[in-house]
Structure formats: C-alpha cells, structure tokens
Design an enzyme around this catalytic site. Structure first.
Site, PDB file in Angstrom:
ATOM      1  N   THR A   1       1.611  36.766 -85.555  1.00 22.43           N
ATOM      2  CA  THR A   1       2.485  35.951 -86.409  1.00 22.43           C
ATOM      3  C   THR A   1       2.717  34.577 -85.801  1.00 22.43           C
ATOM      4  OG1 THR A   1       4.592  35.913 -87.603  1.00 22.43           O
ATOM      5  CG2 THR A   1       4.642  36.818 -85.383  1.00 22.43           C
ATOM      6  N   ARG A   2       3.117  33.651 -86.651  1.00 24.21           N
ATOM      7  CA  ARG A   2       3.594  32.349 -86.182  1.00 24.21           C
ATOM      8  C   ARG A   2       4.852  31.976 -86.963  1.00 24.21           C
ATOM      9  NH1 ARG A   2       0.950  28.408 -89.887  1.00 24.21           N
ATOM     10  NH2 ARG A   2      -0.672  29.549 -90.961  1.00 24.21           N
TER      11      ARG A   2
ATOM     12  N   HIS B   1      10.295  37.957 -92.088  1.00 25.81           N
ATOM     13  CA  HIS B   1      10.973  38.267 -93.345  1.00 25.81           C
ATOM     14  C   HIS B   1      10.614  39.702 -93.743  1.00 25.81           C
ATOM     15  CE1 HIS B   1       7.186  37.419 -95.321  1.00 25.81           C
ATOM     16  NE2 HIS B   1       7.237  36.120 -95.087  1.00 25.81           N
TER      17      HIS B   1
ATOM     18  N   HIS C   1       6.972  40.911 -93.819  1.00 22.06           N
ATOM     19  CA  HIS C   1       6.406  41.180 -92.486  1.00 22.06           C
ATOM     20  C   HIS C   1       6.849  42.563 -92.007  1.00 22.06           C
ATOM     21  CE1 HIS C   1       6.684  36.565 -91.940  1.00 22.06           C
ATOM     22  NE2 HIS C   1       5.451  36.874 -92.285  1.00 22.06           N
TER      23      HIS C   1
ATOM     24  N   ARG D   1      -2.257  38.723 -96.082  1.00 21.35           N
ATOM     25  CA  ARG D   1      -2.792  37.712 -96.997  1.00 21.35           C
ATOM     26  C   ARG D   1      -3.024  36.399 -96.247  1.00 21.35           C
ATOM     27  NH1 ARG D   1      -0.515  33.420 -99.531  1.00 21.35           N
ATOM     28  NH2 ARG D   1       1.392  33.883 -98.414  1.00 21.35           N
TER      29      ARG D   1
END
Ligand SMILES: [Zn+2]
Length: 380
Positions: free
Chosen positions: A190-191, A195, A198, A284
């Site tokens: 992740t970056r 939310h 996730h 996605r």
C-alpha cells in the site's frame, strides 16, 4: 521454470570491522540519490533476492523485453545505478567504488563490472507501457543520467533514513513468521491510509492464510501521495482495534514507487516472497497512476507468470452495497450499480482536506480520529 534461488536470501552485509578497513582505502567515491541507496540496501538485505548487485546490460535487456533475468528467473523492473558521463569515463572494469548518500555518508561498496548506455524510450515503453512524460516513473527515468554501472554490491552501513526503525529485513519477518508458526502468509502492498475496502481485502486474505504482512511503501512517492507518518499512525489504530492479536506483521518497505502498474505488481510480489510471504494481494489498478493502466491489467500479468513462486490473490474492487448492507465485490453481490458505494482514495483525500465527515462505511472512526489528531499536513 522454477526460480533458481528457491527460498534463499542473498546477504551482502559487511561487518563493521571489515567496513572500517574498506573505508580506509583510496577507492573512488560516488554519490547516489536516495532511491538508489535504498535499492542497494534492499539488494544487500535480500529483499531483492536473487539479485546480488545493480543489473548489468544483459539482465536489464532481458528484464525489459522478457520480464526475466538473463538466468530465466521472473523479474519485471530494472534495478540500476546511473552515473554522470564524466565520472563514467574514468571507471575501470572491476574497480571497487564506495557509494555515498547525498549527505556524504559512505553506505555501500560496488564492483563496477560494466558501464553502459541504455535506450530510455524503449525502456519506458516496455516497462511503463508509455513514453509520456506525464507519467511520474517515465519522467524520473528521462531525468536520470545516461550511463549505468552494473555490478555486485555490499552494504557497509545502514542508510540514514527517517523511517529506518520501522523497516524490517526479510530475515526479521521470516523469523517472526517462524516464531508464530504461520504456514501461509498473505502480503498487502500500500501507499495509502487504510479505508474499509483495504481492510476488506486484507481480511479476505486473512480468512485463508495464517497471517498477513501489511507492508506500506515508505520510499519516494509522487507529490500528493500520503506522508508515511500518517499511514503508520492510521494502520496502528486499525490493527489494534480490528485485527486479531498477532495476526499482522506491520512494517515499512523503504523503496521508491515506480508507478509501473502491472510490472510493478509482479515486482512487489517478488519482494514479498523474499519477506517470507506465500500469497500476495493484487487489487484494482495496482501501482497504477492516472489512467495509464486498465483496472485489472495487474491481474492479467500474473496469468503469464506461473513460475513466480508466490500466489497472487486477484481481488475485484470492493464496494459497500446498500442492499447487501456490507462490503462486497461484483463477484458476490447481485445488485445493480444504484446500490453501490465505491470507496475512492481521492474522495477520502478530499474529505480529509476539507475537514468534512467521513462515513464509517468508508473509514473506521478510530482511523479518522487518529488522522485528525496531531499534524494534518497529510500529503507529500
Ligand atoms: Zn449487493
């Protein structure tokens, strides 16, 4: 073909005593930018196994055109060290060079096995799928020097990095995995701050694996991305309140984002394999930017690489359905789009910046509270 390195980790870390002796020598010193220093460190600690150094021309060309190292092992992103033309002219074959950070600290040793030029447009087209300078990865490539040095590297000293303490080495995560007796481990790249979409994906993975490595990138990212300290703060709150005890390893991965979409998804998976993971979540538009890649391009690339050695978990985009009244995806929800609420990072950024309410179906209230306490300069 199965990758030749199996599960072995490369270790190119030099002892303090030996480093001291090396630093007394009159070797050429070259200053490298942060991204390259972090790559050198990743090679040395085994995060980029089976790489033992910055790539030579044969590996770079094979990676660019075949998505494999010259040895045949899957690899999708070139790992390289650029050098100024005038310095390149003086480098002798197999000369030992000390690599310094921009502040002058000596952190690495390189054997200059090859100095060579490369074709930037062809590289951009193959790796990023575009030559557009609007793409942040392409822009960085075109801004870099025209010559590269390939050769074996060693780590003399840890890079001086703000979030260094938050990093774990592949050796360390493997030890934790062993201690906790996890047979299967998912990994989440992740970056962003977390939310609900996730969290949904992380928990989908955790329903079929023994544990999960949540592994945010804390190296270079483009302007407008979240500052690492907010990502760390938000995840700590989420994990404490909403994940079973000892089900998560949370650590940073200090490497630059490349925004190379599908190819970077594979690169991210290879790194997590080295950190001891067996599964890798691909959502996605993984590692995408703007509209350079299709929504599920990063899913399709894995179908062409069956010998990767880590299982991709290809997840459809989750959304909250007002009819199902829960987080779902188009694989499990039969309702029409009028019931769907997509959770976009862009929307959350906007709500955070304008201090508007963030609904709980988008983000846990504890996470929102954590984000709103303390510093609120969220973005790089
Ligand atoms: Zn539904």
């Amino acid at each position: 073909m199965i990758c030749a390195h199996g599960g072995k980790l490369i270790n190119k870390i030099i002892s303090k005593e030996e480093s001291r002796d090396i630093l007394k020598k009159n070797y050429l010193r070259i200053v490298a930018g942060r991204d390259f220093i972090l790559d050198l460190e990743k090679i040395a600690i085994g995060a980029y196994s089976p790489l033992t150094g910055f790539m030579k021309k044969s590996d770079i060309e094979s990676v660019i055109y075949k998505m494999r190292l010259a040895s045949g092992c899957v690899w999708t992103i070139p790992i390289f060290l650029p050098v100024e033309d005038k310095i390149a002219l003086d480098i002798k074959k197999n000369e030992l060079i000390i690599i310094c950070e921009e502040n002058g600290r000596e952190v690495g040793l390189l054997r200059a096995e090859e100095v060579f030029s490369f074709n930037k447009p062809a590289w951009a087209k193959e790796v990023f799928g575009t030559k557009s300078l609007n793409h942040p990865g392409v822009k960085k490539l075109f801004d870099t020097h025209n010559k590269l040095i390939g050769g074996e590297v060693w780590l003399l000293d840890k890079p001086d990095f703000e979030f260094e303490k938050f990093n774990l080495s592949p050796q360390q995560t493997r030890e934790i995995i062993l201690e906790r007796n996890w047979k299967t481990v998912a990994s989440f790249q992740t970056r962003n701050i977390p939310h609900r979409a996730h969290e949904f994906q992380q928990k989908l993975a955790l329903s079929i694996t023994d544990g999960i490595l949540i592994h945010p990138i804390i190296g270079w990212k483009k302007a407008g991305d979240f500052h690492p300290e907010h990502i760390i703060k938000a995840y700590k709150v989420l994990i404490k309140n909403y994940f079973p005890r000892n089900s998560v390893i949370f650590a940073g991965l200090a490497t630059a984002m490349r925004y190379a979409g599908p190819r970077e998804a594979v690169f991210h998976a290879i790194i997590r394999k080295n950190y001891g993971c067996t599964h890798f979540i691909v959502g996605r538009d993984h590692a995408g930017v703007g509209d350079f890649y299709g929504k599920y391009d990063a899913h399709h690339i894995f179908e062409t690489l069956p010998d990767l050695g880590i299982k991709p978990l290809l997840f459809r985009e989750p959304y909250y359905c007002n009819k199902c009244r829960e987080m779902v995806s188009d694989r499990i929800c039969p309702h029409g789009t009028k019931w769907h609420n997509y959770i976009s990072g862009t929307k959350i950024r906007e709500l955070l910046s304008t201090k508007k309410d963030i609904p709980e179906f988008m983000m846990r209230k504890e996470v929102v509270e954590a984000m709103r306490s303390g510093k609120t300069n969220y973005f790089l």
